[in-house]
Scaffold this motif. Structure first.
Motif, PDB file in Angstrom:
ATOM      1  N   ASP A  45       0.725  -1.365  -0.044  1.00  0.00           N
ATOM      2  CA  ASP A  45       0.018  -0.067  -0.299  1.00  0.00           C
ATOM      3  C   ASP A  45       0.964   1.058  -0.154  1.00  0.00           C
ATOM      4  OD1 ASP A  45      -1.784   2.001   0.453  1.00  0.00           O
ATOM      5  OD2 ASP A  45      -2.702   1.281   2.377  1.00  0.00           O
ATOM      6  N   LEU A  46       0.884   1.839  -0.996  1.00  0.00           N
ATOM      7  CA  LEU A  46       1.799   3.206  -1.136  1.00  0.00           C
ATOM      8  C   LEU A  46       0.685   4.570  -1.358  1.00  0.00           C
ATOM      9  CD1 LEU A  46       4.126   1.607  -3.847  1.00  0.00           C
ATOM     10  CD2 LEU A  46       4.600   2.005  -1.368  1.00  0.00           C
ATOM     11  N   THR A  47      -0.320   4.580  -0.781  1.00  0.00           N
ATOM     12  CA  THR A  47      -1.205   5.529  -0.886  1.00  0.00           C
ATOM     13  C   THR A  47      -0.940   6.813   0.054  1.00  0.00           C
ATOM     14  OG1 THR A  47      -3.000   4.564   0.357  1.00  0.00           O
ATOM     15  CG2 THR A  47      -3.238   4.161  -2.105  1.00  0.00           C
ATOM     16  N   ASP A  48      -0.272   6.109   1.257  1.00  0.00           N
ATOM     17  CA  ASP A  48      -0.073   7.376   2.257  1.00  0.00           C
ATOM     18  C   ASP A  48       1.270   7.875   2.120  1.00  0.00           C
ATOM     19  OD1 ASP A  48       1.535   5.007   2.747  1.00  0.00           O
ATOM     20  OD2 ASP A  48       1.204   5.117   4.739  1.00  0.00           O
ATOM     21  N   ILE A  49       1.895   7.869   1.006  1.00  0.00           N
ATOM     22  CA  ILE A  49       3.438   8.644   0.871  1.00  0.00           C
ATOM     23  C   ILE A  49       3.286   9.380  -0.367  1.00  0.00           C
ATOM     24  CG2 ILE A  49       4.583   6.519   1.892  1.00  0.00           C
ATOM     25  CD1 ILE A  49       5.583   5.738  -0.870  1.00  0.00           C
ATOM     26  N   ASP A  50       4.139  10.307  -0.470  1.00  0.00           N
ATOM     27  CA  ASP A  50       4.242  11.230  -1.384  1.00  0.00           C
ATOM     28  C   ASP A  50       5.519  10.819  -2.282  1.00  0.00           C
ATOM     29  OD1 ASP A  50       4.080  13.482  -3.107  1.00  0.00           O
ATOM     30  OD2 ASP A  50       5.329  14.762  -2.025  1.00  0.00           O
ATOM     31  N   ILE A  51       5.492  10.233  -3.336  1.00  0.00           N
ATOM     32  CA  ILE A  51       6.607   9.925  -4.171  1.00  0.00           C
ATOM     33  C   ILE A  51       6.880  11.239  -5.206  1.00  0.00           C
ATOM     34  CG2 ILE A  51       7.583   8.144  -5.578  1.00  0.00           C
ATOM     35  CD1 ILE A  51       5.524   6.350  -4.840  1.00  0.00           C
ATOM     36  N   PRO A  52       7.996  11.667  -5.260  1.00  0.00           N
ATOM     37  CA  PRO A  52       8.332  12.870  -5.856  1.00  0.00           C
ATOM     38  C   PRO A  52       8.536  12.437  -7.392  1.00  0.00           C
ATOM     39  CG  PRO A  52       9.932  12.639  -4.302  1.00  0.00           C
ATOM     40  CD  PRO A  52       9.170  11.155  -4.183  1.00  0.00           C
ATOM     41  N   ASP A  53       8.120  13.474  -8.253  1.00  0.00           N
ATOM     42  CA  ASP A  53       8.043  13.135  -9.560  1.00  0.00           C
ATOM     43  C   ASP A  53       9.340  12.860 -10.197  1.00  0.00           C
ATOM     44  OD1 ASP A  53       5.321  13.707  -9.886  1.00  0.00           O
ATOM     45  OD2 ASP A  53       5.656  15.568 -11.014  1.00  0.00           O
ATOM     46  N   GLY A  54       9.448  11.628 -11.224  1.00  0.00           N
ATOM     47  CA  GLY A  54      10.997  11.479 -11.628  1.00  0.00           C
ATOM     48  C   GLY A  54      11.306  10.261 -10.913  1.00  0.00           C
ATOM     49  N   THR A  55      10.766   9.890  -9.783  1.00  0.00           N
ATOM     50  CA  THR A  55      11.563   8.854  -8.849  1.00  0.00           C
ATOM     51  C   THR A  55      11.262   7.581  -9.219  1.00  0.00           C
ATOM     52  OG1 THR A  55      11.482  10.391  -6.908  1.00  0.00           O
ATOM     53  CG2 THR A  55      11.639   8.093  -6.284  1.00  0.00           C
ATOM     54  N   GLU A  56      11.823   6.537  -9.031  1.00  0.00           N
ATOM     55  CA  GLU A  56      11.489   5.141  -9.359  1.00  0.00           C
ATOM     56  C   GLU A  56      11.546   4.385  -8.054  1.00  0.00           C
ATOM     57  OE1 GLU A  56      12.247   2.306 -13.013  1.00  0.00           O
ATOM     58  OE2 GLU A  56      13.662   1.888 -11.474  1.00  0.00           O
ATOM     59  N   LEU A  57      10.608   3.890  -7.615  1.00  0.00           N
ATOM     60  CA  LEU A  57      10.734   2.929  -6.429  1.00  0.00           C
ATOM     61  C   LEU A  57      10.313   1.476  -6.835  1.00  0.00           C
ATOM     62  CD1 LEU A  57      10.079   2.760  -3.378  1.00  0.00           C
ATOM     63  CD2 LEU A  57       7.814   2.826  -3.741  1.00  0.00           C
ATOM     64  N   ARG A  58      11.272   0.712  -6.675  1.00  0.00           N
ATOM     65  CA  ARG A  58      11.309  -0.642  -7.121  1.00  0.00           C
ATOM     66  C   ARG A  58      11.188  -1.874  -6.009  1.00  0.00           C
ATOM     67  NH1 ARG A  58      16.137  -2.713 -10.846  1.00  0.00           N
ATOM     68  NH2 ARG A  58      14.898  -1.739 -12.348  1.00  0.00           N
TER      69      ARG A  58
END
Length: 117
Positions: A45-58
């Motif tokens: 569940d990744l709805t509660d975090i802010d992933i910056p634009d251009g970032t890749e989470l693997r």
């Protein structure tokens, strides 16, 4: 999501179990996460975090039996790679840019399901 500083290489979280899957929350993940189990998938569940634009989470999932259930915001792009007997269900955004979550799913049985919040 905890982000490592630019001086060090990205940190990798490793979760291992023989039987049973893993429930992963976004606030405790680093840029890379590996889950491994004989039987069991990953519920992310990744709805509660802010992933910056251009970032890749693997996220890499290794198991014989078990899929991936991923929950993300509407603006997050999801790329699915790997080899598994099971499909991919995702009606995500088609626009380029924005944050990206890459799922590498390796296993015999189990698909990848992406839901948007």
């Amino acid at each position: 999501m905890t982000k490592s500083n630019g001086e060090n290489s990205p940190k990798t979280d490793i979760k291992v179990s023989l039987i049973g899957g893993h429930r992963l929350a976004g606030a405790t993940l680093h840029e890379r996460t590996v889950t491994a189990s004989l039987i069991g998938g990953a519920d992310v569940d990744l709805t509660d975090i802010d992933i910056p634009d251009g970032t890749e989470l693997r996220i890499t999932k290794l198991s014989l039996i078990g899929g991936v259930s991923l929950k993300v915001r509407h603006d997050v792009r999801v790329e699915v790679h790997g080899l598994r007997l099971g499909g991919v269900k995702d009606d995500g955004p088609s626009e380029p840019g924005g944050p990206t979550v890459r799922i590498d799913a390796w296993g015999l049985v189990g698909g990848v399901s992406v839901t948007r919040a």
